[in-house]
Write a protein that holds these residues in place. Structure first.
Motif, PDB file in Angstrom:
ATOM      1  N   SER A  99       0.901  -1.159   0.001  1.00 56.79           N
ATOM      2  CA  SER A  99       0.128  -0.061  -0.027  1.00 56.79           C
ATOM      3  C   SER A  99       0.955   1.380  -0.129  1.00 56.79           C
ATOM      4  N   GLY A 100       0.624   2.191  -0.786  1.00 58.18           N
ATOM      5  CA  GLY A 100       1.211   3.485  -0.798  1.00 58.18           C
ATOM      6  C   GLY A 100       2.173   3.528  -1.838  1.00 58.18           C
ATOM      7  N   SER A 101       2.526   2.277  -2.520  1.00 56.95           N
ATOM      8  CA  SER A 101       3.575   2.059  -3.645  1.00 56.95           C
ATOM      9  C   SER A 101       3.054   2.964  -4.838  1.00 56.95           C
ATOM     10  N   SER A 102       3.726   2.750  -5.972  1.00 58.80           N
ATOM     11  CA  SER A 102       3.539   3.345  -7.024  1.00 58.80           C
ATOM     12  C   SER A 102       1.944   2.806  -7.806  1.00 58.80           C
ATOM     13  N   SER A 103       1.620   1.746  -7.353  1.00 53.90           N
ATOM     14  CA  SER A 103       0.462   1.079  -7.945  1.00 53.90           C
ATOM     15  C   SER A 103      -0.893   1.760  -7.379  1.00 53.90           C
ATOM     16  N   GLY A 104      -0.840   2.556  -6.273  1.00 54.27           N
ATOM     17  CA  GLY A 104      -1.795   3.327  -5.544  1.00 54.27           C
ATOM     18  C   GLY A 104      -2.788   2.281  -5.109  1.00 54.27           C
ATOM     19  N   ARG A 105      -2.988   1.087  -5.120  1.00 59.34           N
ATOM     20  CA  ARG A 105      -3.814   0.458  -4.483  1.00 59.34           C
ATOM     21  C   ARG A 105      -3.675  -1.124  -4.488  1.00 59.34           C
ATOM     22  N   ARG A 106      -3.834  -1.524  -3.472  1.00 58.93           N
ATOM     23  CA  ARG A 106      -3.566  -3.152  -3.247  1.00 58.93           C
ATOM     24  C   ARG A 106      -4.398  -3.873  -3.992  1.00 58.93           C
ATOM     25  N   GLN A 107      -3.492  -4.772  -4.665  1.00 56.94           N
ATOM     26  CA  GLN A 107      -4.256  -5.848  -5.580  1.00 56.94           C
ATOM     27  C   GLN A 107      -5.254  -6.680  -4.998  1.00 56.94           C
ATOM     28  N   PRO A 112     -13.392 -17.628  -3.454  1.00 55.99           N
ATOM     29  CA  PRO A 112     -13.850 -18.739  -4.033  1.00 55.99           C
ATOM     30  C   PRO A 112     -15.027 -18.918  -5.273  1.00 55.99           C
ATOM     31  N   ASN A 113     -15.619 -17.823  -5.044  1.00 53.13           N
ATOM     32  CA  ASN A 113     -16.743 -17.919  -6.097  1.00 53.13           C
ATOM     33  C   ASN A 113     -16.408 -17.094  -7.388  1.00 53.13           C
ATOM     34  N   GLY A 114     -14.993 -16.526  -7.445  1.00 50.01           N
ATOM     35  CA  GLY A 114     -14.636 -15.822  -8.662  1.00 50.01           C
ATOM     36  C   GLY A 114     -14.744 -14.297  -8.422  1.00 50.01           C
ATOM     37  N   ASP A 115     -15.309 -13.905  -7.568  1.00 49.57           N
ATOM     38  CA  ASP A 115     -15.798 -12.483  -7.349  1.00 49.57           C
ATOM     39  C   ASP A 115     -14.277 -11.867  -6.569  1.00 49.57           C
ATOM     40  N   LEU A 116     -14.000 -10.431  -6.815  1.00 54.47           N
ATOM     41  CA  LEU A 116     -12.749  -9.905  -6.376  1.00 54.47           C
ATOM     42  C   LEU A 116     -13.152  -9.310  -5.147  1.00 54.47           C
ATOM     43  N   TYR A 117     -12.102  -9.458  -4.301  1.00 55.62           N
ATOM     44  CA  TYR A 117     -12.353  -8.635  -2.827  1.00 55.62           C
ATOM     45  C   TYR A 117     -11.001  -7.677  -2.693  1.00 55.62           C
ATOM     46  N   PHE A 118     -11.413  -6.386  -2.465  1.00 58.36           N
ATOM     47  CA  PHE A 118     -10.383  -5.261  -2.474  1.00 58.36           C
ATOM     48  C   PHE A 118     -10.053  -5.070  -0.998  1.00 58.36           C
ATOM     49  N   PRO A 119      -9.052  -5.307  -0.602  1.00 55.24           N
ATOM     50  CA  PRO A 119      -8.483  -5.079   0.752  1.00 55.24           C
ATOM     51  C   PRO A 119      -8.598  -3.873   1.246  1.00 55.24           C
ATOM     52  N   ARG A 120      -8.952  -3.564   2.527  1.00 58.41           N
ATOM     53  CA  ARG A 120      -9.090  -2.158   3.027  1.00 58.41           C
ATOM     54  C   ARG A 120      -8.038  -2.146   4.337  1.00 58.41           C
ATOM     55  N   LYS A 121      -7.690  -0.886   4.502  1.00 62.66           N
ATOM     56  CA  LYS A 121      -6.621  -0.704   5.665  1.00 62.66           C
ATOM     57  C   LYS A 121      -7.063  -0.955   6.870  1.00 62.66           C
ATOM     58  N   LEU A 122      -6.045  -1.718   7.645  1.00 64.18           N
ATOM     59  CA  LEU A 122      -6.579  -2.032   9.112  1.00 64.18           C
ATOM     60  C   LEU A 122      -5.231  -2.339   9.887  1.00 64.18           C
TER      61      LEU A 122
END
Length: 369
Positions: A99-107, A112-122
């Motif tokens: 987080s905070g790198s040049s990519s700007g957003r955590r991958q 399991p169902n194929g949907d994407l989850y976008f991690p949040r800060k904790l």
């Protein structure tokens, strides 16, 4: 003092070199190329001390394309690439940008169902990373927050080996431990429940809507979660079940749901309580129209103040977006009104009319054309 030769690898615990367990796991799969093997079968066959460590080795093989990975339960079968690798470790995977790198957003993490989850800060990291670290230290977590905020999605993203018990007021002990099922020949067979499977295979167990389950039923979890990590199955010869490494319990609690009661006995079993709320920035990132997000934010402020009992969360907003793309924005807004409880409908209508216009009614069948 002579320097260590550059080809010498440091010994792992017990005097074994790194990759020793991986090689044993890969060799056993290679010796059974036509079989789909469970984690427990591989662990027993190679006399490994930890089911969790075997599972990690198998997942590493699958990630490298050296094994096929099926779920429900987790099963693995070696591929031709795995046979050709002859038990050697796969090359390191590319590191995920921090987080905070040049990519700007955590991958995102694939569920399991194929949907994407976008991690949040904790806690200085991401929610997925924190849950995995807590599992490593056997620290149980209770996730709480309104329905639809992503509690289940977070746990599925953090733990690919997850088993789930969906809690209701009708959940019974057998839903955790297992029960007898009838066979075609008239006999019966005992099928172990998710708690037993998770303990024996070193898997994570999510107790969803835990506070809807009667307290007497939830008590079946407590000896599995404390220092004993042992339970018995009264309905099946008082069989004793011991938890292996990797076994972990995490629970979800929806405070605003009717009938949800967080008892002291349950709360005290979870050392970490994490509130899960809707990430409005993520909603916008996933394409939810700005007026819908603004209405949801206003309604959630009313919910926090006790003026309404319901407000749309991420689940409803994503549903809004899908309906809007399929039936149009007007139908999506009307449908969102219809999802609100009757007692909150006027407040929901007011918030939506302020941002979408006055001509809004719940989605209702009209006259024949």
């Amino acid at each position: 003092m002579n320097p260590t030769p550059p080809t010498a690898a440091p010994a792992a615990a017990g005097g074994r070199r790194p990759g020793y367990l991986y090689h044993k796991v890969a060799s056993h799969l290679a010796a059974n190329p036509d079989r789909m093997l469970t984690v427990g079968e591989v662990t027993n066959a190679i006399s490994a001390p930890s089911t969790g460590a075997v599972f990690e080795a198998l997942k590493k093989m699958a990630a490298a394309g050296y094994a096929t990975h099926l779920t429900g339960p987790h099963r693995f079968q070696i591929t031709q690439a795995g046979i050709d690798a002859a038990g050697t470790m796969p090359p390191p995977a590319p590191r995920t940008p921090r987080s905070g790198s040049s990519s700007g957003r955590r991958q995102p993490v694939t569920r399991p169902n194929g949907d994407l989850y976008f991690p949040r800060k904790l806690a200085g990291a991401t929610d997925v990373d924190v849950l995995r670290r807590l599992r490593d230290k056997r620290i149980p977590v209770l996730l709480y927050g309104p329905p639809g905020t992503g509690k289940t999605a977070l746990v599925e993203a953090a733990f690919p080996d997850l088993l789930t018990v969906a809690g209701t007021g009708d959940t019974v002990v057998e839903d955790f431990l297992g029960n007898f099922i009838p066979l075609p020949d008239g006999g019966f067979e005992f099928v172990y429940g998710p708690l037993v499977t998770a303990m024996r295979d070193g898997r994570a167990l999510l107790v969803d809507d835990a506070t809807l389950i009667p307290p007497k039923v939830l008590a079946v979890l407590y000896p599995a979660m404390d220092g004993r990590r042992v339970i018995t199955i009264p309905g099946y010869r008082n069989e004793r079940v011991e938890a292996v490494d990797g076994f972990y319990v995490i629970a979800g609690h929806n405070p605003g749901v009717h009938g949800a009661i967080l008892t002291e006995a349950l709360a005290s079993r979870f050392d970490v309580h994490i509130e899960v709320t809707t990430d409005w920035d993520l909603a916008r990132h996933l394409g939810v129209p700005r007026p819908a997000v603004e209405a949801a934010i206003a309604l959630n402020a009313d919910l926090a103040a006790g003026r309404v009992s319901w407000a749309p969360q991420l689940r409803e907003l994503l549903g809004f977006t899908r309906v809007s793309k399929t039936l149009g924005p007007a139908a999506a807004v009307a449908n969102l009104v219809g999802r609100a409880p009757q007692e909150d409908r006027e407040q929901v209508l007011a918030a939506l009319r302020q941002r979408f216009g006055a001509d809004i009614t719940p989605l209702t069948l009209g006259k024949q054309r």
